[in-house]
Design a protein around this motif. Structure first.
Motif, mmCIF file in Angstrom:
data_model
loop_
_atom_site.group_PDB
_atom_site.id
_atom_site.type_symbol
_atom_site.label_atom_id
_atom_site.label_comp_id
_atom_site.label_asym_id
_atom_site.label_seq_id
_atom_site.Cartn_x
_atom_site.Cartn_y
_atom_site.Cartn_z
ATOM 1 N N PHE A 26 46.638 -23.695 22.597
ATOM 2 C CA PHE A 26 46.353 -25.035 23.124
ATOM 3 C C PHE A 26 46.230 -25.025 24.649
ATOM 4 O O PHE A 26 45.505 -25.840 25.214
ATOM 5 N N PHE B 252 42.427 -26.693 15.394
ATOM 6 C CA PHE B 252 41.559 -27.326 16.388
ATOM 7 C C PHE B 252 40.109 -27.340 15.902
ATOM 8 O O PHE B 252 39.381 -28.308 16.106
ATOM 9 N N ALA C 79 46.691 -22.252 15.017
ATOM 10 C CA ALA C 79 46.400 -23.303 16.000
ATOM 11 C C ALA C 79 44.897 -23.406 16.227
ATOM 12 O O ALA C 79 44.320 -24.503 16.276
ATOM 13 N N VAL D 115 42.716 -22.909 25.458
ATOM 14 C CA VAL D 115 41.445 -23.601 25.223
ATOM 15 C C VAL D 115 41.196 -24.615 26.344
ATOM 16 O O VAL D 115 40.050 -24.854 26.747
ATOM 17 N N GLN D 116 42.273 -25.169 26.899
ATOM 18 C CA GLN D 116 42.089 -26.097 28.028
ATOM 19 C C GLN D 116 41.756 -25.339 29.306
ATOM 20 O O GLN D 116 40.940 -25.793 30.111
ATOM 21 N N ILE E 79 49.332 -32.263 28.369
ATOM 22 C CA ILE E 79 48.256 -32.772 27.501
ATOM 23 C C ILE E 79 48.455 -32.288 26.067
ATOM 24 O O ILE E 79 48.298 -33.038 25.113
ATOM 25 N N ALA E 80 48.817 -31.024 25.905
ATOM 26 C CA ALA E 80 48.957 -30.460 24.556
ATOM 27 C C ALA E 80 50.161 -31.044 23.826
ATOM 28 O O ALA E 80 50.184 -31.091 22.601
ATOM 29 N N GLY E 81 51.176 -31.484 24.565
ATOM 30 C CA GLY E 81 52.365 -32.015 23.917
ATOM 31 C C GLY E 81 53.361 -30.917 23.594
ATOM 32 O O GLY E 81 53.335 -29.839 24.205
ATOM 33 N N LEU F 185 53.788 -28.642 21.356
ATOM 34 C CA LEU F 185 53.412 -27.268 20.993
ATOM 35 C C LEU F 185 52.877 -26.467 22.170
ATOM 36 O O LEU F 185 52.671 -25.273 22.069
#
Lengths: 191, 559
Positions: free
Chosen positions: B166, B70, B66, B169-170, B49-51, B53
């Motif tokens: 990233f 966000f 980062a 946070v998820q 999901i983050a890609g 990074l």
């Protein structure tokens, strides 16, 4: 720049899960399991018209009804508010004096405090059992029924909201007034 | 006596539940290397999901950048939803455009996990704004705090790489907040809370008047409002509103869900640094500080409403102004302290109408802002006090202070002092400016000392990222909106960035060997030292302001 792209991807994912999926899941559970309270605990007459919400206080001024606590927002359920007055404020003395006059309280028959103090949201649906009994004579007189009957109805509706963890019994004003109407006919016709 | 049992059950029960939750949150945020394939699969999903990074290992600087990026996106997205709500769908009650400075204030408020509200939800916000701007931020803003705490703890455990923002946070959003919110919202629905997308209901009362009853997707909103130390109400009067808090039992659950994650954060911190005894000492100090304020608030609030004293009114339950009968007498002061001990800020009674000294307890909670504090950030704030305590203890015995086997030197202490000074600067300077200008004096709802308290409370709330208020204050004016908006943003990010910098600086040092002269951080002596530092710094900084507000009001009227 790449950090913003990553942030936007996470924004999209969290929107889908936290806003759409989560809200719809709770909405589904609520509307299927508890449709009555999910729509605001509305009380309807036999013909379907809404009288109010079991959870929301409304204004009562006729002597044949039990009167609620004072409301800083005039029982506006689309714009609720408290008085936000300091307990030391002279404004509270003025408001309490008006309530004392309405209820005809004297030093020998002091007014229960909940009938003088406004609630936090201005929509408290309850009064204490003491405050209901305090009004029983007036309500009975206005309806021409024995005070004993009114008091018996109050006892029936009184409950302890937290079981053993709260000390005061309370009654729901709207439900009690509906029960009064059922027992001895509506007073609104006599207006 | 019932009050005492009630409080012990709620606080004790939540503390007990926080232990297993802390273990779970560590599993979610910082899984051990030998964790099972399913858990690792989740992290791979988060990476996808983050890609690109999502696979970086970030040092403290990269982690902070980062996080800031966000937060910029959070602010902009919510700002856009609010600014265009009158053109967007899901607006059954036809809410209008919102004034510019109020949009700024609201976006800043919910981005910073404050939830200070200069508006009334049921008369300002469309359902889409409530859900996509406000409730969304109520999920991701506490997730930012939890991520930051995990990163800081990793640094203090000696890891130079603090993780990946990233991913963190998820993890915090999807593994911690969403499951807990699902449970809590389901319980709230059972408790009688509304959950509908239909517009307001129209009733004809028994006396024949029209009553419009605002409602909405309240249960979903409330659950995350409480769990994420957010506090922003669906309705204007927050959890005093019967549809936002229908019964005694929803009130009990809501009170518990205010403190449970901040409590569990302390245990997660202990697990990541591998020092559970240290975490237990910190937990004990926090519980003591909060418990003292709870006792004070319940005691002070048992005094009757002063204004009724000379009238024929029978007062048996203490001060009832601004309180709901269904929660019981102790529920108001208990919630008032708990919601300001954490950075929650929801209310179940009107704080403006608390007795003067009761009102001081929430203010002290916001001034200290670390027991138990906001999700993640409470423990981060306490870390700043820990650094100071370690430093002062070292000075007393003439040794170089150490924390977790790393030397605390001038750089770390300077940063810690900076973080503490920033907070007091925002509160005291802000209050002073508004107290002598029409910006503040024209907006008061109460005269004299209580009016001063209203302004002091507002800046304390903004600076502590709390969000409660002495709500009589007419705070929806451009000066209030802009000033508190700026304070909320600065007071959010300075106290996260500075401790992360300290942790990064400590992580870069060579570990020192334990010796007989090392100050232990796992015993009662350290607990006393930490309590003293918190109390003395808090008292010295804010006592003069307290004396001008609640204390003088008490002396004027209550004795």
């Amino acid at each position: 720049m790449q950090t913003f792209i990553a942030s936007l991807r996470i924004t999209a994912a969290t929107m889908v899960i936290c806003v759409a999926a989560y809200t719809l899941a709770i909405l589904g559970i609520a509307q299927v399991v508890t449709p009555e309270s999910a729509n605001g605990s509305l009380i309807r007459r036999a013909d379907g018209t809404v009288v109010g919400s079991r959870l929301i206080g409304q204004r009562f001024e006729q002597p044949g009804y039990f009167w609620p606590r004072p409301s800083a927002c005039d029982y506006n359920a689309a714009g609720a508010a408290g008085s936000n007055k300091s307990p030391t404020s002279p404004d509270l003395i003025a408001r309490a004096s008006a309530m004392i006059a309405r209820h005809g309280a004297t030093a020998d028959t002091p007014l229960p405090a909940d009938l003088a103090a406004a609630s936090g949201g201005g929509l408290d649906p309850h009064i204490t059992q003491r405050a209901a009994l305090y009004q029983a004579t007036r309500v009975a007189g206005a309806r021409g029924v024995p005070t004993k009957e009114v008091e018996a109805l109050i006892q029936k509706f009184a409950f302890s909201p937290g079981g053993p963890l709260t000390s005061d019994l309370v009654v729901n004003v709207l439900e009690l007034n509906l029960a009064m109407d059922e027992a001895s006919g509506p007073v609104s016709a006599s207006r | 006596m019932t009050a005492f049992i009630f409080i012990v059950l709620i606080v004790g029960g939540t503390a007990a539940l926080s232990w297993p939750l802390g273990r779970y949150i560590q599993w979610a945020m910082d899984p051990a290397a030998d964790v099972g394939p399913r858990r690792r699969g989740l992290d791979r999903l988060f990476e996808r999901i983050a890609g690109k990074l999502g696979r970086d290992a970030q040092g403290w600087k990269k982690y902070i950048l980062a996080m800031l990026a966000f937060n910029v996106v959070m602010f902009v997205v919510s700002f856009a939803f609010l600014a265009f709500q009158h053109y967007l769908p899901l607006n059954p009650d036809g809410m209008k455009a919102i004034e510019g400075s109020l949009i700024f204030n609201t976006a800043a408020s919910f981005t910073s996990n404050t939830n200070l509200q200069h508006y009334s939800g049921e008369s300002t916000m469309s359902y889409l704004s409530q859900l996509c701007a406000l409730m969304w931020l109520q999920f991701v803003s506490p997730a930012v705090g939890l991520a930051a705490l995990a990163a800081m703890a990793r640094g203090l455990a000696g890891r130079q790489q603090m993780g990946n923002f990233f991913i963190d946070v998820q993890r915090a959003t999807f593994l911690v907040l969403v499951p807990l919110a699902l449970i809590m919202a389901t319980l709230m629905v059972q408790g009688g809370m509304p959950m509908t997308l239909s517009g307001a209901a129209h009733a004809t009362t028994l006396e024949g008047a029209e009553q419009v009853i605002a409602r909405g997707p309240v249960a979903a909103f409330l659950a995350i409002k409480q769990l994420g130390t957010n506090g922003g109400g669906f309705f204007g009067p927050n959890s005093t509103h019967p549809l936002e808090n229908p019964t005694f039992w929803t009130n009990v659950l809501a009170t518990m869900s205010i403190i449970i994650i901040p409590m569990a954060c302390v245990w997660m911190f202990g697990r990541i640094i591998g020092r559970m005894r240290h975490a237990a000492v910190v937990f004990g100090v926090m519980l003591l500080l909060m418990g003292t304020r709870i006792a004070g608030a319940v005691l002070f609030e048992s005094a009757p409403t002063r204004a009724f004293a000379s009238l024929p009114i029978e007062q048996t339950d203490g001060n009832l102004e601004g309180k709901e009968l269904r929660f019981g007498a102790a529920a108001g002061p208990l919630w008032a302290v708990v919601t300001t001990s954490t950075s929650n800020g929801s209310v179940n009674c009107m704080h403006d109408s608390l007795n003067p000294l009761t009102g001081l307890m929430p203010m002290i909670g916001m001034w200290l802002n670390e027991d138990f504090g906001g999700v993640g950030v409470g423990m981060i704030n306490m870390f700043v006090y820990i650094i100071l305590a370690v430093f002062l203890a070292g000075m007393m015995v003439g040794r170089t202070p150490e924390y977790l086997n790393r030397r605390v030197e001038a750089r770390e202490v300077k940063l810690a002092v900076l973080a503490l000074l920033a907070q007091s600067l925002f509160i005291l300077v802000g209050t002073a400016v508004f107290a002598v200008t029409p910006w503040g004096t024209k907006t008061l709802n109460n005269a004299g000392a209580h009016g001063f308290s209203e302004m002091l409370y507002e800046f304390s709330s903004a600076s502590a990222n709390n969000g409660s208020g002495f709500e009589g204050l007419g705070d929806n004016t451009p000066p209030w909106n802009i000033a508190t908006g700026v304070v909320m943003l600065l007071a959010r990010f300075i106290p996260i960035i500075v401790p992360l910098a300290i942790a990064g600086s400590l992580a870069a040092k060579r570990p020192t060997a334990q010796s007989a002269g090392t100050l232990g951080v796992e015993d009662g002596t350290f607990g006393v030292m930490l309590t003293a530092v918190v109390v003395i710094i808090g008292a010295l900084t804010f006592f003069p302001a307290a004396a001008l507000g609640p204390i003088v009001e008490h002396l004027q009227f209550m004795v």
